[in-house]
Design a protein around this motif. Sequence first.
Motif, short mmCIF file in Angstrom:
data_model
loop_
_atom_site.label_atom_id
_atom_site.label_comp_id
_atom_site.label_asym_id
_atom_site.label_seq_id
_atom_site.Cartn_x
_atom_site.Cartn_y
_atom_site.Cartn_z
N MET A 111 0.84 -1.20 0.00
CA MET A 111 0.00 0.00 0.00
C MET A 111 0.88 1.25 0.00
N SER A 112 0.45 2.26 -0.72
CA SER A 112 1.20 3.51 -0.78
C SER A 112 1.23 4.15 0.61
N ARG A 113 2.31 4.91 0.85
CA ARG A 113 2.44 5.51 2.18
C ARG A 113 3.25 6.81 2.05
N LEU A 114 2.88 7.81 2.79
CA LEU A 114 3.64 9.06 2.82
C LEU A 114 4.03 9.36 4.26
N THR A 115 5.32 9.60 4.46
CA THR A 115 5.81 10.01 5.78
C THR A 115 6.49 11.37 5.62
N ILE A 116 6.11 12.32 6.46
CA ILE A 116 6.68 13.66 6.40
C ILE A 116 7.44 13.93 7.70
N TYR A 117 8.65 14.48 7.53
CA TYR A 117 9.50 14.82 8.68
C TYR A 117 9.98 16.26 8.53
N ARG A 118 10.38 16.88 9.63
CA ARG A 118 11.25 18.05 9.52
C ARG A 118 12.60 17.52 9.06
N ASP A 119 13.31 18.34 8.27
CA ASP A 119 14.55 17.79 7.69
C ASP A 119 15.67 17.63 8.71
N ASP A 120 15.43 18.09 9.97
CA ASP A 120 16.43 17.87 11.02
C ASP A 120 15.94 16.89 12.09
N SER A 121 14.80 16.21 11.81
CA SER A 121 14.22 15.33 12.84
C SER A 121 13.76 13.99 12.27
N PRO A 122 14.72 13.14 11.89
CA PRO A 122 14.35 11.85 11.30
C PRO A 122 13.64 10.90 12.27
N ASP A 123 13.73 11.19 13.56
CA ASP A 123 13.13 10.28 14.55
C ASP A 123 11.70 10.66 14.93
N ALA A 124 11.21 11.78 14.40
CA ALA A 124 9.89 12.26 14.83
C ALA A 124 9.05 12.68 13.61
N PRO A 125 8.42 11.68 12.96
CA PRO A 125 7.59 12.01 11.79
C PRO A 125 6.45 12.97 12.17
N LEU A 126 6.19 13.93 11.30
CA LEU A 126 5.09 14.87 11.50
C LEU A 126 3.77 14.24 11.05
N LEU A 127 3.87 13.36 10.05
CA LEU A 127 2.68 12.72 9.49
C LEU A 127 3.09 11.38 8.89
N LYS A 128 2.26 10.38 9.10
CA LYS A 128 2.48 9.09 8.44
C LYS A 128 1.11 8.60 8.02
N THR A 129 0.89 8.44 6.72
CA THR A 129 -0.45 8.09 6.26
C THR A 129 -0.42 7.12 5.10
N GLU A 130 -1.45 6.28 5.04
CA GLU A 130 -1.65 5.38 3.90
C GLU A 130 -2.95 5.75 3.17
N ASP A 131 -3.50 6.90 3.51
CA ASP A 131 -4.74 7.37 2.90
C ASP A 131 -4.40 8.05 1.57
N ALA A 132 -4.86 7.45 0.48
CA ALA A 132 -4.48 7.94 -0.85
C ALA A 132 -4.89 9.40 -1.05
N ALA A 133 -6.03 9.79 -0.53
CA ALA A 133 -6.49 11.18 -0.72
C ALA A 133 -5.58 12.15 0.04
N VAL A 134 -5.16 11.76 1.25
CA VAL A 134 -4.26 12.62 2.03
C VAL A 134 -2.90 12.71 1.35
N ILE A 135 -2.41 11.56 0.89
CA ILE A 135 -1.11 11.55 0.19
C ILE A 135 -1.17 12.49 -1.01
N THR A 136 -2.23 12.36 -1.80
CA THR A 136 -2.38 13.20 -2.99
C THR A 136 -2.41 14.68 -2.61
N ASN A 137 -3.18 15.02 -1.59
CA ASN A 137 -3.30 16.43 -1.18
C ASN A 137 -1.97 16.98 -0.69
#
Length: 179
Positions: free
Chosen positions: A1-27
């Motif tokens: 399943m597709s997945r999007l994970t967003i981080y601050r570029d100085d914080s690899p240990d603390a994702p801001l968002l992790k989603t497998e919702d296609a509509a959220v990924i697209t947005n």
Amino acid sequence: MSRLTIYRDDSPDAPLLKTEDAAVITNELNAIGVRFERWESPVALSPDDDAETILAAYRPYLDALMGASGAGSADVIKLTPDHPQAAPLREKFLQEHRHTEDEVRFFVHGSGNFVLHLNERIYDAHCTAGDLISVPANVKHWFDAGERPFFTALRVFTDTSGWVPHFTGDDISTRFPAA
Ligand SMILES: [Fe+2]
């Protein structure tokens, strides 16, 4: 399943968002100028199908995309764990780089991660079969399909010189999770 994970570029240990919702990924990706779409396969394709069969199956999508983007050509690339260049190819594209034209890929089979670096954020897009992603020209990114890469992808392009990676020299990809 597709997945999007967003981080601050100085914080690899603390994702801001992790989603497998296609509509959220697209947005989320559209909001940063990245095209992301799901294409339904019009026919059942096998990993053994040749390039012509695969291109023919997706021709209506490709014609619509090329009309919109101005890109002129498409081809098929396959990467499997037994590919003799699998390891060096992985090393090369794991390094942060840019291209002079959009990097447009549609995953027919398998998966891979396009990881984009902009606006002090890291957007790690795990793409799977049925995903189209377009990394805009000049956006810093890297690509990883793991130690055992398996994917068949369509590449849509205007000029193959646009594939040349221009490396930033930043080792940031080493600080974020690998595929
Ligand atoms: Fe790239």
